[in-house]
Enzyme design. Structure first.
Site, PDB file in Angstrom:
ATOM      1  CB  CYS A  71      23.451 -16.502 -15.240  1.00  0.00           C
ATOM      2  SG  CYS A  71      24.450 -17.135 -16.245  1.00  0.00           S
ATOM      3  CG  HIS A 149      19.801 -19.116 -15.628  1.00  0.00           C
ATOM      4  ND1 HIS A 149      19.575 -18.572 -15.776  1.00  0.00           N
ATOM      5  CD2 HIS A 149      21.249 -19.576 -16.609  1.00  0.00           C
ATOM      6  CE1 HIS A 149      20.502 -17.757 -16.979  1.00  0.00           C
ATOM      7  NE2 HIS A 149      21.479 -18.125 -17.379  1.00  0.00           N
ATOM      8  CD  GLU A 151      16.044 -17.784 -15.449  1.00  0.00           C
ATOM      9  OE1 GLU A 151      16.972 -17.462 -15.750  1.00  0.00           O
ATOM     10  OE2 GLU A 151      16.670 -17.634 -13.212  1.00  0.00           O
ATOM     11  CB  SER A 208       1.972  -4.258 -28.469  1.00  0.00           C
ATOM     12  OG  SER A 208       2.317  -5.280 -29.007  1.00  0.00           O
TER      13      SER A 208
END
Length: 231
Positions: A71, A149, A151, A208
């Site tokens: 893209c 895309h 994915e 995190s």
């Protein structure tokens, strides 16, 4: 990574092929050693025509390593190396049908034609005949650009296209596993930290939280998490 909402998903698809990969910001490209087999340029909410659009030095790897622009990544390659990128008449968002022009191309190998792909972009790549381009390859290079895309779930043969690039073109072995990454990372953390204590600011986001789990596996009660409720 140019800030696409799908960047993490690209990495996930590569890892599902049992290939290790890393995500790096476009402005912090690491030194590329012999372990790097290929590079994928992500999408982006930006337009390559914007003055402040993310535009790194692509010569670091273009023509030297297999390269796939997705893209925005495809538009950036076209824009920087002699192609035309124009505003689309209307934003293209949703399913589209891709016709494979060259079934012998390594990236398109074994893809049916037509095949359903997912579009999400406001600009479009055009040829000299003003024909909109869904995919291209740069002559004499292992460099490809795709406007869609692969994915996302709605690109039905996207996994095969990524497999063609990662395993076929880049020559990755497909023998890595997330479990081996966990084991090696925990061992590395344990060796580095020793008996020291660690304080971790924990937001609950992906980064995190994964860091917290790995640290807990490595040092157990010597890890102290502070939850930062950022909403």
């Amino acid at each position: 990574d140019f800030g696409s909402q799908y960047t993490q998903l690209i990495a996930r698809r590569v890892r599902e092929l049992n290939v290790y990969c890393e995500i790096h910001p476009f402005n912090k490209i690491p030194d590329l050693d012999s372990d790097v087999k290929g590079v994928i340029l992500s999408g982006s909410p930006s337009s390559v025509r914007d003055d402040n659009a993310p535009k790194p030095d692509l010569s670091v790897f273009k023509g030297k390593l297999p390269l796939l622009g997705v893209c925005y990544g495809a538009q950036l390659l076209a824009y920087e190396f002699g192609g035309d990128v124009e505003p689309a008449p209307s934003r293209e968002y949703g399913r589209a049908m891709l016709t494979v022009v060259d079934p012998n191309d390594p990236l398109m190998a074994a893809l049916p034609s037509p095949t359903q792909v997912w579009m999400s972009h406001g600009d479009t790549i055009t040829s000299i005949d003003n024909v909109r381009v869904a995919a291209y390859r740069i002559n004499d290079e292992e460099t490809w650009g795709i406007q869609f895309h692969p994915e996302v779930f709605h690109s039905t043969d996207g996994p095969k296209l990524l497999e063609n690039f990662v395993l076929g073109i880049c020559g990755c072995s497909g023998t890595w596993s997330p479990a081996s990454f966990i084991d090696s990372t925990v061992a590395e953390l344990r060796a580095k930290i020793g008996d020291d204590k660690v304080i971790l600011g924990l937001s609950g986001g992906v980064d995190s939280t994964v860091a917290a789990v790995l640290l807990h596996k490595a040092i157990g009660p010597n890890l102290h998490c502070i939850f930062v409720n950022n909403g």
